[in-house]
Design an enzyme around this catalytic site. Structure first.
Site, short mmCIF file in Angstrom:
data_model
loop_
_atom_site.label_atom_id
_atom_site.label_comp_id
_atom_site.label_asym_id
_atom_site.label_seq_id
_atom_site.Cartn_x
_atom_site.Cartn_y
_atom_site.Cartn_z
N ASP A 134 -11.46 2.67 3.80
CA ASP A 134 -11.78 1.24 3.89
C ASP A 134 -13.13 1.13 3.52
O ASP A 134 -13.51 -0.24 3.13
CB ASP A 134 -11.20 0.61 5.17
CG ASP A 134 -9.87 -0.47 4.93
OD1 ASP A 134 -9.73 -1.00 3.84
OD2 ASP A 134 -9.19 -0.28 6.05
N LYS B 36 0.89 -1.26 0.11
CA LYS B 36 -0.03 -0.13 0.04
C LYS B 36 0.93 1.26 0.06
O LYS B 36 0.48 2.41 -0.77
CB LYS B 36 -0.95 0.06 1.17
CG LYS B 36 -2.20 -1.04 1.17
CD LYS B 36 -2.81 -1.12 2.29
CE LYS B 36 -3.87 -2.27 2.18
NZ LYS B 36 -4.48 -2.86 3.33
N GLN C 289 -4.85 -1.73 9.59
CA GLN C 289 -4.89 -3.07 8.88
C GLN C 289 -5.58 -4.18 9.64
O GLN C 289 -5.06 -4.26 10.88
CB GLN C 289 -3.66 -3.43 8.64
CG GLN C 289 -3.10 -4.50 7.62
CD GLN C 289 -3.76 -4.57 6.21
OE1 GLN C 289 -3.93 -3.63 5.88
NE2 GLN C 289 -4.02 -5.77 5.61
N1 GUN Z 1 -7.36 -7.02 6.02
C1 GUN Z 1 -7.55 -7.83 4.68
N2 GUN Z 1 -7.84 -6.92 3.84
C2 GUN Z 1 -8.35 -5.75 4.32
C3 GUN Z 1 -8.60 -4.52 4.08
O1 GUN Z 1 -9.02 -4.42 2.94
N3 GUN Z 1 -8.42 -3.58 4.61
C4 GUN Z 1 -7.86 -3.70 5.83
N4 GUN Z 1 -7.92 -2.60 6.76
N5 GUN Z 1 -7.46 -4.69 6.52
C5 GUN Z 1 -7.49 -5.69 5.67
#
Ligand code: GUN
Length: 297
Positions: free
Chosen positions: A120, A53, A97
């Site tokens: 998100d 990211k 995350q």
């Molecule tokens: N863990 C797995 N996929 C995601 C996501 O799209 N966003 C976040 N914040 N955590 C994740």
């Protein structure tokens, strides 16, 4: 043989478009969009996602910061960090995350993020807006799936979409998005999951099958009908001594055999995965636009 859905290419095009928008902002000498990614602990998969990211932000010229906190970080400490980013004007998006360590209440954390910065799309305000069909931040993986379906002109109206998996991150939001009465959706949606006695009873009827289970090669050829469009959301690490890292990434679908029956199929890697990050960048850009407009109003 199925048409291979090239998520890598579609995502690269979206990132390229965002990059030129950010370059345009830079040419005006104004602030660029900013994203903070917060991670607690040292889950290897999460570390890899968080790094990707940050790299993706840098590649398109966005501002990004990664906060890595130790596993034992208290819930209060994390809430305070979110508060500080909620009021920090350099950041338009806040991403925590998941999963979080067990001693931290995930819902409480998600609810603390300002809905304006919820890139998100996990905040209850965003989820509620999505369900009632209001414009909002759509969660990145489901939004990426919708973009792929649109890009490849896969018909959804009146078609039977079967989603396997009911997570808040993928299963529930993608089901709700494809159920909306609008172009690129309007599907008949079934959500099934591990409690089904015979899963193939549902999957065999799918025109579009979305596999978000988290188990390698779980969907086999006998579970689908000819001509199905398959979207594989799985990212499973399988031990493989011949691979440089000692593991390989496999989807939830037995690609080799299911692809012989499918009309369309996403590969893993290179299908849905790259779209998730592209949608995150897009949401961060959207957050920036909304926040900037509010300041000017
Ligand atoms: N863990 C797995 N996929 C995601 C996501 O799209 N966003 C976040 N914040 N955590 C994740």
């Amino acid at each position: 043989m199925a048409v291979l859905i090239d998520g890598k290419k579609v995502a690269a095009d979206i990132r390229e478009e965002l990059k030129s928008k950010v370059e345009w902002l830079k040419s005006l000498s104004v602030r660029v969009p900013g994203l903070v990614t917060i991670m607690v602990g040292d889950n290897p998969a999460s570390q890899s996602y968080v790094r990707s990211k940050g790299k993706a932000c840098a590649e398109i010229g966005m501002f990004s910061k990664i906060e890595i906190l130790p596993e034992e970080t208290s819930e209060i400490k994390l809430l305070e960090m979110i508060d500080s980013y909620n009021s920090n004007d350099d950041f338009d998006g806040i991403l925590v995350q998941l999963p979080l360590p067990k001693h931290i209440n995930e819902n409480k954390i998600i609810e603390r993020i300002s809905p304006e910065k919820d890139v998100d799309g996990f905040h209850p305000v965003s989820v509620g807006n999505l369900v009632i069909g209001k414009n909002t931040f759509y969660p990145c993986t489901p939004n990426g799936i919708v973009q792929l379906i649109k890009h490849y002109k896969i018909e959804t109206a009146g078609k039977h979409v079967v989603v396997v998996g009911r997570s808040n991150i993928v299963g529930k939001p993608i089901a709700n998005m494809l159920l909306q009465k609008k172009e690129g959706a309007n599907a008949i949606v079934t959500v099934c999951h591990s409690a089904a006695d015979v899963l193939s009873r549902y999957t065999k009827d799918a025109d579009i099958l979305i596999a978000a289970i988290g188990r390698a090669n779980f969907i086999t050829a006998d579970m689908v009908k000819d001509g199905v469009a398959v979207i594989d959301v799985g990212i499973n690490r399988i031990d493989d001594d011949s691979a440089p890292k000692g593991y390989k990434i496999t989807g939830d679908v037995d690609f080799e055999n299911v692809s012989k029956k499918a009309s369309f199929i996403t590969p893993v890697p290179g299908g849905v995965g790259p779209m998730t990050i592209a949608m995150l960048l897009q949401n961060t850009f959207l957050a920036y636009i909304k926040i900037t407009k509010q300041k000017l109003a």
